[in-house]
Design an enzyme around this catalytic site. Sequence first.
Site, PDB file in Angstrom:
ATOM      1  CG  HIS A 175      26.818  13.437   5.381  1.00  9.48           C
ATOM      2  ND1 HIS A 175      25.658  13.677   6.083  1.00  9.48           N
ATOM      3  CD2 HIS A 175      27.139  12.141   5.631  1.00  9.48           C
ATOM      4  CE1 HIS A 175      25.299  12.576   6.745  1.00  9.48           C
ATOM      5  NE2 HIS A 175      26.186  11.630   6.476  1.00  9.48           N
ATOM      6  CG  ASN A 181      22.960  10.623  10.129  1.00  7.85           C
ATOM      7  OD1 ASN A 181      23.558  11.578   9.623  1.00  7.85           O
ATOM      8  ND2 ASN A 181      23.263   9.378   9.849  1.00  7.85           N
ATOM      9  CE1 TYR A 188      32.776   9.730  10.878  1.00  8.53           C
ATOM     10  CE2 TYR A 188      32.124  11.871  10.035  1.00  8.53           C
ATOM     11  CZ  TYR A 188      31.814  10.568  10.354  1.00  8.53           C
ATOM     12  OH  TYR A 188      30.555  10.100  10.138  1.00  8.53           O
TER      13      TYR A 188
END
Length: 701
Positions: free
Chosen positions: A57, A130, A344
């Site tokens: 991304h 998404n 993350y």
Amino acid sequence: MTTKQDTKQADLQKDTVEINSAQPLTTDYGIKVNNTDNWLRAIMRFDHERIPERVVHARGTAAFGTFKLHKSLSDLTTAGVLIDTSRETPVFVRFSTVQGSKGSADTVRDVRGFAVKMYTSEGNWDIVGNNIPVFFIQDAMKFPDVIHAVKPEPQTEVPQAQTAHNNFWDFMYLHTESTHMQQWAMSDRAIPRSFRMMQGFGVNTFSLVNANGKRHFVKFIWTPELGVHSLVWDEALKIGGQDPDFHRKDLMEAIDNGVYPKWKFGIQVVPEEKQDKFAFDILDATKVWPEDQVPIQYVGEMELNRNVDEFFTQTEQVAFCTSHIVPGIDFTDDPLLQGRNFSYFDTQLSRLGPNWEELPINRPVCPFMNMNRDGAMRHRITKGNVNYWPNRFQANPPAPLSQGGFISYPATQQGIKDRQVSDKFKEHFNQAQLFYNSLSDIEKLHVSKAYSFELDHCDDPTVYKRMTERLSYIDLPLAQKVAKNVGGDTPKKPAKDNHGQKAKGLSQLEFQPSTPTIASRRIAILIADGFDHSAFSAMKDALQKQKAFVFPIGTHRQPVTAETGEKVTPAHHLPGMRSTLFDATFVPGGKHIESLSKNGIAKHWITESFAHLKAVGSVNEAVDFIHLQINLDKVKVASIDGSKVQDSYGVVTAFGSPDELMKVQNAGESAKGFAERFVCRVSKHRCWERELEGLVDGVPA
Ligand code: HDD
């Protein structure tokens, strides 16, 4: 009730400074600089301007906005953002592609990221989603493999921003749980027309916990007000070269012009006691919860209404974490989510450093205080003489549940802890069939073309032969068509019978705006010296009244002179633009047709618009010009009953005076006037019949 603690968008602008001012230039440590041409120091600072780009991304763009709740979910959760309908919660949303690096093109075939950060009064809540509701893998453990396979191949670093290569399809074949998402990625969902025209899905299963401690499983969904729309593949490929920033600019343009993109916020809810009642496991991220079985309730709305002030400090430094949730929301045992919760946070440490949550774009705007200290680049100064709990001053105590403290849902656990996969997780094809069966004919055609393009780019026969065979697990005609195109062996019978079921909400054509609209559609009007000014300006006004963005495109950008002497300064000259960058084109009549007829770019513009299924409108002298390029003789020319207007596959033409042609009263199906018919066609996005009937590539579906 709105309280003093309510968070505001303005809170996010605290550290913003303005460079466009008369303030003198200084060094980073504040002394005024008297000479920029003979001063070395800046070079050293410049050498360190880069940070690592996101491992996936990397390519993205973002905007600010607000979230509003319309219906309180107090029966399901204690989260203020989901029960207080008087709040406006500030949000920051970043859209992205997955595969390509930071400088890659926007319109590649790929999944799009849809990451929402809500700065709630109880802390930041990130929905890192998404535009496709399922994922390639069930367990986060396999993420490095799927990403290595999709990324450029290790020996060559080729290809950039594409899945069309051996390694990706090798993995897709060998890793059957990817089959469902792969179908989505080969559908039109993976080539959106705009970030503003795609759905967003939280994908993972979260839970909501109410004041009585009862838990429900939940999925989060964003559905765009403008409907879900895509580019066509040839157009997406060309825009990749012609304007690689197409989606970025599209979002900024809409916000700058006040046509703020909006999404409805929906939830799907499964009570805890029903969790085992489905044919699939509700914690399996490779499965959707079909709407027929778990309806979506739309309970709120998000609007994006402010562009970023600076790309790096906001869009590049924003860091999302699935582990960022607020009290009243909780995780589940979804194995993909569990791994994401680690990954993350971990990734932000290497990209931004340990104090990444202090950066202006990442810090909460509600009050926050804790015992974390030090680390590189710490910039908050915390006054006071303790940094631990418990302490003798009772400073900074943990908050009990009654004061809003977060507690994890006390889930009952039973059974054996083991590295095994359940039977429901092992089933990989039912929903891949369900998705494919639910598509419309045009979407199915696009899926077959997408597979054909992708596998054509694989040069290892093992890869494309195996993959075409795999498609016979989904749909035999699909597998046969693709095998023929890419050189696989034509399967004679399905490897798995198709169950024939369909479900609601999977075909994107189901998501059309509630009232047809052309708001924010980019419409080109082609002009050269000698154009009919009255037709030009009447059409421009009519389209702008409908909030379309209108761009006169001239043979040159110096003012173009109308037949009657008026001058119009075009937004661009023809060689500077391409039809791909517009949703529709209108050509007014007038003597300018003589020069447009000799202009290769103008002629190609019209044939290309036709090939990309776009509405094309023309009046009077321009009608023949259009018909010549498109060769409409071969296409049936349909008059609209009781009108002089003709509409053949979205090519709308008419003769008459601009006064009578350009009125827009009814732009619906029954529109009979010229401009209203054109508007109706633009609002439908594309004329799919052209492709279905083989007028574009000579191959009917
Ligand atoms: Fe991820 C970024 C979405 C699975 C690890 N992911 C990232 C972004 C989005 C998603 C939208 C960009 C956020 C931004 O704009 O900064 N990812 C998803 C979805 C998934 C998913 C919807 C499946 C449900 N991701 C996933 C897994 C892992 C990761 C299973 C690892 C185990 N994702 C990352 C990451 C990234 C990331 C490496 C790269 C940059 C970042 O996190 O901040 O940690």
